[in-house]
Design a protein around this motif. Structure first.
Motif, mmCIF file in Angstrom:
data_model
loop_
_atom_site.group_PDB
_atom_site.id
_atom_site.type_symbol
_atom_site.label_atom_id
_atom_site.label_comp_id
_atom_site.label_asym_id
_atom_site.label_seq_id
_atom_site.Cartn_x
_atom_site.Cartn_y
_atom_site.Cartn_z
ATOM 1 N N GLY A 139 1.086 -1.162 0.135
ATOM 2 C CA GLY A 139 -0.195 -0.045 0.023
ATOM 3 C C GLY A 139 1.137 0.910 0.010
ATOM 4 N N SER A 156 -0.396 8.835 1.574
ATOM 5 C CA SER A 156 -0.333 10.198 0.807
ATOM 6 C C SER A 156 0.363 10.848 1.210
ATOM 7 C CB SER A 156 -1.708 10.793 0.284
ATOM 8 O OG SER A 156 -2.150 11.156 1.776
ATOM 9 N N GLU A 212 -8.860 1.229 7.696
ATOM 10 C CA GLU A 212 -9.244 2.649 7.678
ATOM 11 C C GLU A 212 -10.013 2.896 9.255
ATOM 12 O OE1 GLU A 212 -12.547 4.967 6.341
ATOM 13 O OE2 GLU A 212 -13.046 3.395 7.989
ATOM 14 N N SER A 238 -5.083 9.479 3.043
ATOM 15 C CA SER A 238 -5.258 8.912 2.856
ATOM 16 C C SER A 238 -4.367 7.752 2.190
ATOM 17 C CB SER A 238 -6.641 8.827 1.593
ATOM 18 O OG SER A 238 -5.584 9.949 0.357
ATOM 19 N N THR A 264 -3.538 3.788 0.050
ATOM 20 C CA THR A 264 -4.338 2.123 -0.619
ATOM 21 C C THR A 264 -3.960 1.159 -0.055
ATOM 22 O OG1 THR A 264 -2.904 2.542 -2.036
ATOM 23 C CG2 THR A 264 -4.340 3.935 -2.471
ATOM 24 N N SER A 324 -8.868 -5.221 -1.554
ATOM 25 C CA SER A 324 -8.409 -3.976 -2.042
ATOM 26 C C SER A 324 -9.020 -2.863 -1.560
ATOM 27 C CB SER A 324 -7.416 -3.636 -3.297
ATOM 28 O OG SER A 324 -7.416 -3.210 -3.943
ATOM 29 N N GLY A 360 -9.098 0.542 -3.350
ATOM 30 C CA GLY A 360 -8.121 1.869 -3.837
ATOM 31 C C GLY A 360 -6.413 1.325 -5.048
ATOM 32 N N HIS A 361 -6.084 0.040 -4.598
ATOM 33 C CA HIS A 361 -5.137 -0.821 -4.463
ATOM 34 C C HIS A 361 -4.874 -0.963 -5.773
ATOM 35 C CE1 HIS A 361 -0.947 -0.239 -3.336
ATOM 36 N NE2 HIS A 361 -0.266 -1.886 -4.271
ATOM 37 N N PRO A 365 -9.867 4.507 -1.914
ATOM 38 C CA PRO A 365 -8.686 4.350 -1.262
ATOM 39 C C PRO A 365 -9.481 4.271 0.516
ATOM 40 C CG PRO A 365 -8.327 5.514 -2.217
ATOM 41 C CD PRO A 365 -9.395 5.419 -2.849
ATOM 42 N N TRP A 377 -15.110 2.608 4.766
ATOM 43 C CA TRP A 377 -15.257 1.847 3.679
ATOM 44 C C TRP A 377 -15.572 -0.017 3.640
ATOM 45 C CZ3 TRP A 377 -12.284 -2.967 3.340
ATOM 46 C CH2 TRP A 377 -11.567 -3.461 1.951
ATOM 47 N N SER A 399 3.930 -1.124 -6.266
ATOM 48 C CA SER A 399 2.425 -0.151 -5.596
ATOM 49 C C SER A 399 2.422 1.281 -6.581
ATOM 50 C CB SER A 399 3.295 1.255 -5.112
ATOM 51 O OG SER A 399 4.980 1.248 -5.350
ATOM 52 N N ASP A 400 1.585 1.862 -6.763
ATOM 53 C CA ASP A 400 1.203 2.471 -7.450
ATOM 54 C C ASP A 400 1.801 3.426 -8.554
ATOM 55 O OD1 ASP A 400 1.450 3.792 -5.548
ATOM 56 O OD2 ASP A 400 -1.307 4.446 -5.449
#
Length: 524
Positions: free
Chosen positions: A322, A325, A361, A372, A374, A391, A393-394, A415, A422, A441-442
């Motif tokens: 994950g 941010s 969360e 936030s 992910t 998941s 938002g990942h 996310p 959530w 990872s994103d």
């Protein structure tokens, strides 16, 4: 004669303007350097131009606790290694750093080496080693007032150590000019500007020409120790003239302060990196029936990406990846808190990935009010070749095998910390023998510099291009993917700029989980 005086003033004025323009351009270029080594190399390059030299080196030793580091201009690693073999009692840079500067003898030999006026022979009272004195020493031996060491005819100078002469002859330099690098903030004085000379007994007044006696580098704070020293090497038996010395001293004043700032930034980044690495797993576990490998590229100021491979009861494995941010130390701290909570929830209820992310969360809402994250959590059963995933938002995992390369189907979800509550269902994926599940990872996709859909397509194409022997080795597969995802030499300039910008703020994490056939288990 009266007609020539205005022309002489105008010539001096034009010279001062030219000097100021040169210094402005060089300092402007220096200010654009971002890393410590880049700043050192730019200082060497600019200083060589000002001093009229072709080669040089900077020796950096900010404190007694830090190792000395040499960076060369026109000198390779082997040549720098040769220079390091010169005894410190003879090498100019070492004498400036160690404070082993000579005391000028009362009666200096007139003419000096090669007949240079104002240069005589001096003796190192600390070691008893004779060598040529600096051109000017404004303080006592070893004090910060000694501003330069100029050596002439080095291969044949009997006052120097034999090893010093030998190295000079081998590398082909005949003379050198060295200055210390004092990096602390100094009070501005009139000597900082061409055409002004500092006066102790009154205001500054114009000076007809730059003079090294007004050199700003010659008056650091009492007791100050240099960050290092710069040495420029001459192929011929030459030295910089008075104007070159003055310009070089003015430039080094700015350059050394910039180097000191880059050094502090490098130390801070290293401290953040050590904390960041300490929060992540020190090593991957050995779990029967599965092979693991990981690659992590961290931005200079630290990032918020995390991963985990946690052994669970009944030979199960908890897999997590994950990103929080933001970037920098605050993101690293938030990542550490989130990862600690995830580990606890995984141990208590790892077989239910949805419950793990739901609790995570809630924790995020309590501890990180403005962030936030992910996250993806999977409960893997190697013996059953099954993974249950949830998941938030990942990006979905990529399954790589001999017969397929495809993304796992996961449900769309927001996310953590984005919605009032959530919630998302879990999915179950079946993995065949010999297949590898890639969690990433994103930030890995952003580092390609392309849009998310194009980046995902590049990841799939890179996995397709992996040879069979690479697919069977998780670590080799990760290295192959990172190499193929980086922008190539034919990439669009805008894509390259976007990738470079992302590399400064985004983590890239790749976690490979391979399910080898029975009897072919390889653990990484």
């Amino acid at each position: 004669m009266t007609e020539s005086r205005p022309g002489g003033v105008q010539d001096r004025l034009a010279c001062w303007i030219s000097d100021l323009t040169t210094l402005h351009d060089l300092t402007e270029r220096l200010s654009r350097t971002t890393g410590l080594e880049e700043a050192l190399r730019e200082t060497l390059r600019a200083g060589a131009g000002l001093a009229g030299a072709r080669r040089g080196l900077i020796a950096l030793r900010p404190s007694d606790r830090e190792a000395e580091h040499l960076i060369g201009l026109g000198l390779g690693p082997s040549e720098l290694g040769d220079i390091e073999t010169v005894p410190r009692g003879s090498a100019s840079y070492a004498r400036l750093i160690d404070g082993l500067l000579p005391v000028r003898r009362p009666a200096a030999r007139p003419g000096g080496a090669r007949g240079e006026a104002g240069t005589g022979e001096a003796e190192d009272t600390a070691r008893g080693t004779p060598y040529e004195a600096p051109r000017e020493t404004a303080g006592e031996a070893g004090g910060p007032g000694a501003e330069e060491i100029a050596l002439r005819d080095i291969p044949h100078n009997p006052a120097l150590h034999p090893r010093h002469r030998e190295v000079a002859a081998r590398l082909g330099f005949a003379a050198s000019y060295a200055l210390p690098l004092f990096g602390e903030a100094q009070e501005p004085d009139a000597g900082a500007f061409p055409g002004r000379a500092a006066r102790r007994d009154g205001p500054a007044r114009p000076s007809p020409s730059p003079s090294p006696s007004s050199s700003p580098s010659s008056s650091p704070s009492p007791g100050a120790a240099p960050l290092g020293a710069a040495v420029w090497l001459y192929d011929e038996d030459a030295q910089p003239d008075e104007r070159q010395r003055h310009l070089l001293a003015l430039y080094l004043r700015q350059a050394t302060q910039h180097i000191a700032n880059r050094l502090e930034l490098a130390r801070a980044r290293q401290a953040v990196r050590e904390v960041h690495d300490g929060l992540l797993p020190r090593r991957l576990p050995h779990v029967p029936g599965v092979g693991l490998a990981v690659r992590h590229l961290c931005p200079p100021d630290g990032g918020g990406a995390f991963y985990e491979a946690l052994p669970l009861p009944e030979n199960a494995l908890g897999l997590a990846i994950g990103s929080v941010s933001g970037s920098g130390p605050s993101a690293v701290a938030a990542m550490g808190r989130l990862l600690a909570g995830l580990r606890a929830y995984a141990v208590m209820e790892g077989e239910d990935p949805v419950a793990v992310l739901s609790d995570l969360e809630l924790m995020l809402r309590v501890t990180e009010l403005v962030r936030s994250a992910t996250a993806l959590f999977g409960y893997a059963e190697p013996a059953a070749r099954r993974i249950v995933l949830a998941s938030a938002g990942h990006p979905p995992p990529l399954i790589v095998g001999e017969r397929r390369v495809e993304f796992a189907e996961t449900t769309l979800s927001a996310p953590l910390g984005m919605l009032a509550c959530w919630e998302a269902p879990s999915v179950e994926i079946e993995v065949a023998d010999g297949e590898t599940v890639l969690l990433y990872s994103d930030g890995l996709l952003r580092r390609t510099g392309e849009a998310p859909d194009l980046a995902a397509a590049r990841l799939t194409a890179a996995a397709h291009a992996a040879r069979p022997e690479v697919r069977r080795d998780p670590d080799a597969l990760l290295g192959h993917l990172l190499h193929r995802l980086a922008p190539g030499p034919d990439a669009d300039p805008a894509t390259v700029r976007a990738a470079e910008a992302a590399a400064r703020t985004e983590d890239a994490v790749l976690l490979a989980v391979r399910f080898p056939p029975d009897g072919f288990l390889h653990l990484h």
